[in-house]
Design an enzyme around this catalytic site. Structure first.
Site, PDB file in Angstrom:
ATOM      1  CB  THR A  13      41.654  15.532 -47.199  1.00 13.79           C
ATOM      2  OG1 THR A  13      41.216  14.617 -46.181  1.00 13.79           O
ATOM      3  CG2 THR A  13      42.654  14.827 -48.111  1.00 13.79           C
ATOM      4  N   GLY A  14      40.454  18.296 -46.124  1.00  9.69           N
ATOM      5  CA  GLY A  14      39.480  18.979 -45.285  1.00  9.69           C
ATOM      6  C   GLY A  14      40.134  19.730 -44.147  1.00  9.69           C
ATOM      7  CB  SER A  15      43.445  20.699 -43.644  1.00 12.80           C
ATOM      8  OG  SER A  15      43.875  20.988 -44.960  1.00 12.80           O
ATOM      9  CB  THR A  16      39.790  25.247 -44.679  1.00 13.49           C
ATOM     10  OG1 THR A  16      38.502  24.612 -44.658  1.00 13.49           O
ATOM     11  CG2 THR A  16      40.446  25.036 -46.039  1.00 13.49           C
ATOM     12  CB  ILE A  19      40.057  17.610 -36.321  1.00 13.36           C
ATOM     13  CG1 ILE A  19      39.256  17.522 -35.012  1.00 13.36           C
ATOM     14  CG2 ILE A  19      41.180  16.575 -36.320  1.00 13.36           C
ATOM     15  CD1 ILE A  19      38.475  16.226 -34.857  1.00 13.36           C
ATOM     16  N   GLY A  20      41.148  19.198 -38.877  1.00 14.47           N
ATOM     17  CA  GLY A  20      42.046  19.222 -40.020  1.00 14.47           C
ATOM     18  C   GLY A  20      43.016  20.378 -39.980  1.00 14.47           C
ATOM     19  CB  SER A 141      34.211   9.108 -35.299  1.00 16.66           C
ATOM     20  OG  SER A 141      33.339   9.451 -34.236  1.00 16.66           O
ATOM     21  CE1 TYR A 154      31.015  11.537 -38.904  1.00 13.38           C
ATOM     22  CE2 TYR A 154      30.419  10.569 -36.786  1.00 13.38           C
ATOM     23  CZ  TYR A 154      31.303  11.274 -37.574  1.00 13.38           C
ATOM     24  OH  TYR A 154      32.495  11.721 -37.029  1.00 13.38           O
TER      25      TYR A 154
END
Length: 264
Positions: A13-16, A19-20, A141, A154
């Site tokens: 997920t969130g890989s565009t 780190i993704g 994190s 966060y």
């Protein structure tokens, strides 16, 4: 070590970007069929094109949609009903003083950083258990341990991810499904570069130099005294998704450059 994920399907997920994307590329290079996710079709298409350019034989498809939305998660699961590897990387961060964080921000950060991964893990873990093999990874994190004073909201979500990953690992005991959290430290992703862009422009220094100065000033316990690259973090994620990591579960695996000042 030869990591072979041939025949496995991996959703990141969130890989565009960041780190993704580095993780998606690493999994694809190890033979997995990778599902790349981003909020917009344009970002997904660009990421797929970049992946194919750097690794022409990559097996990859895209899914565009904001996984903060439960309905979008449902559509994703209907489109891709079975995955072997789930990397819950989707996340947001923003420096903001505690007294300036409204209730809506607390809710938004929880929905994006925690609940999206909870939903997808709930959707995919049973199928993994039925097939007696699976990997679920939450990208947490070091801020989940060292709560940053400038991003308390966060840090709170990253601590929550550690709790969820540990608890789910125990729930999946004996199934062949491992659940882990990976804890990056300061990492020179596109998002961090954007956060530092004013200082980069003002100083005339490179992004790497400014990031190193940030680490020394704000994460002074760092042993490497610099920001990690996205590839350095992705290497740990790809390993924990591999067959070789079968005895690693319920763990909080640090790729923090030594920022967390504890032995264990």
């Amino acid at each position: 070590m030869n990591i072979d994920l041939s025949g496995k399907t991996a959703l990141v997920t969130g890989s565009t970007a960041g780190i993704g994307f580095a993780t998606a590329r690493g999994l694809a290079e190890s033979g997995a069929h990778v599902i790349v996710n981003g909020r917009s079709q344009a970002s997904v298409d660009n990421a797929l094109a970049s992946l194919k350019k750097s690794y022409p034989t990559a097996q990859a498809t895209g899914f565009a949609g904001d996984l903060t939305d439960a309905a979008v998660c449902d559509t994703l699961v209907k489109t891709h009903p079975a995955v072997d590897i789930l990397v819950n990387n989707l996340g947001i961060f923003e420096p903001k003083d505690f007294f300036d964080i409204p209730d809506s921000d607390w809710t938004r950060f929880f929905d994006v950083n925690v609940l999206s991964g909870v939903r997808l893990s709930r959707a995919y873990a049973k199928g993994m258990a039925e097939r007696k093999w699976g990997r679920i990874v939450f990208i947490a994190s070091e801020s989940g341990i060292n709560i940053p004073v400038e991003m308390i909201h966060y840090g709170f979500t990253k601590t929550a991810q550690l709790a969820v990953s540990r608890g789910l690992a125990k729930r999946m005991a004996g199934t062949g499904v491992t659940v882990n959290a990976v804890l990056p430290g300061p990492t020179l992703s596109e998002g961090v570069t954007a956060m530092l862009k004013d200082e980069i422009a003002k100083s005339g220094k490179s992004a790497e130099e400014v990031a190193a100065e940030f680490v020394k000033a704000h994460r002074s316990t760092s042993i490497i005294q610099r920001a990690a690259s996205v590839e350095e973090v992705a290497n740990m994620i790809v390993y924990v998704c591999s067959p070789q990591a079968s005895a690693t579960t319920g763990a909080a695996l640090r790729v923090d450059g030594g920022v967390v000042d504890t032995i264990v």
